[in-house]
Design a protein around this motif. Sequence first.
Motif, short mmCIF file in Angstrom:
data_model
loop_
_atom_site.label_atom_id
_atom_site.label_comp_id
_atom_site.label_asym_id
_atom_site.label_seq_id
_atom_site.Cartn_x
_atom_site.Cartn_y
_atom_site.Cartn_z
N HIS A 1 6.79 1.21 10.32
CA HIS A 1 6.97 1.59 8.76
C HIS A 1 7.75 2.86 8.47
O HIS A 1 8.76 2.55 7.38
CB HIS A 1 5.28 1.72 8.14
CG HIS A 1 5.47 1.93 6.75
ND1 HIS A 1 5.66 1.03 5.88
CD2 HIS A 1 5.27 3.16 6.05
CE1 HIS A 1 5.47 1.49 4.59
NE2 HIS A 1 5.27 2.81 4.71
N HIS B 1 0.48 1.24 -2.29
CA HIS B 1 1.50 1.42 -1.20
C HIS B 1 2.79 0.43 -1.40
O HIS B 1 3.81 0.69 -1.32
CB HIS B 1 0.81 1.27 0.33
CG HIS B 1 1.82 1.96 1.25
ND1 HIS B 1 1.73 1.43 2.34
CD2 HIS B 1 2.89 2.64 1.29
CE1 HIS B 1 2.66 2.11 3.10
NE2 HIS B 1 3.43 2.63 2.43
N HIS C 1 6.98 0.79 -2.83
CA HIS C 1 8.12 0.36 -2.10
C HIS C 1 8.72 -0.79 -2.56
O HIS C 1 9.55 -1.36 -2.08
CB HIS C 1 7.69 -0.09 -0.43
CG HIS C 1 7.40 0.94 0.35
ND1 HIS C 1 8.16 1.86 0.84
CD2 HIS C 1 6.28 1.57 0.68
CE1 HIS C 1 7.60 2.99 1.28
NE2 HIS C 1 6.34 2.68 1.47
N HIS D 1 4.45 9.93 -2.12
CA HIS D 1 4.60 9.46 -0.82
C HIS D 1 6.06 9.34 -0.54
O HIS D 1 6.53 9.06 0.68
CB HIS D 1 4.24 7.91 -1.21
CG HIS D 1 4.16 6.80 0.25
ND1 HIS D 1 3.34 7.17 1.11
CD2 HIS D 1 4.76 5.96 0.30
CE1 HIS D 1 3.37 6.33 2.15
NE2 HIS D 1 4.37 5.59 1.59
N HIS E 1 7.98 10.28 3.37
CA HIS E 1 8.65 9.42 4.12
C HIS E 1 9.78 10.24 4.55
O HIS E 1 10.60 9.56 5.40
CB HIS E 1 9.25 7.98 3.03
CG HIS E 1 8.20 7.06 3.40
ND1 HIS E 1 8.21 6.08 4.62
CD2 HIS E 1 7.09 6.34 2.78
CE1 HIS E 1 7.51 5.20 4.48
NE2 HIS E 1 6.80 5.43 3.68
ZN LIG Z 1 5.06 3.90 3.02
#
Ligand SMILES: [Zn+2]
Length: 220
Positions: free
Chosen positions: A96, A165, A169, A189, A193
């Motif tokens: 991920h 989540h 994305h 988030h 990343h």
């Molecule tokens: Zn993520």
Amino acid sequence: MPASPESVAAFRDAYRREHVPERYSGWLHFAFTFGFGGAVMLGCLLQLRSVSAWEWLAVPLSAVYVNLAEYWGHRGPMHHLTRGLRLVYERHTRQHHRFFTDATMVIDAVRDFRAVLFPPVLMVFFLAAFALPAGLLLATLASPNVAWLFGATSLGYFLNYEFLHLAYHLPPRHPLARLPLVARLKRLHTIHHDPARMAARNFNITYPLGDWLFGTLERR
Ligand SMILES: [Zn+2]
Ligand SMILES: [Zn+2]
């Protein structure tokens, strides 16, 4: 060192070749997650019988418990190789986080749901290994209503996690990504990343309660 978009693109190509079977369907994965998860949650709610005022306390208490489980699960086995939970580490840190960096947060196609949603096998494993024993314990120590409320709240929280989540994305112009709450949480988030920060900051994927309590919240 930050991963360049070119190296992310190369990783994505390799991931799709090696880890996404020909017959994989992103929409089927999505339907299983929310269909099966929603059905189990509804099944728990249908078991409730004249819930008393104190039993309803199970809902906020379970939500806090699951928030902290999300925090420690992510800070622990998702970012550190742990015996018995290798698949969780592989899927998260090694896949991920290489598929998505803070500079490349967006999926290219629905088939990329594979790199975001929990695999069905892990979903069933978590239900059997963690939710079921906790529910049985609560039914014995408290009451069956408390156990069913714990089950329904945990499932609801998990589905909320998957929804948020996935929304983080999606392309920024997608209507779900533009919801004000999603846009705010997505910023946290995105910081997580950043490869230099992923093992240190913003471990809550939903609401940053654990990060606030344990001093790992970064708003930049
Ligand atoms: Zn993520
Ligand atoms: Zn992570």
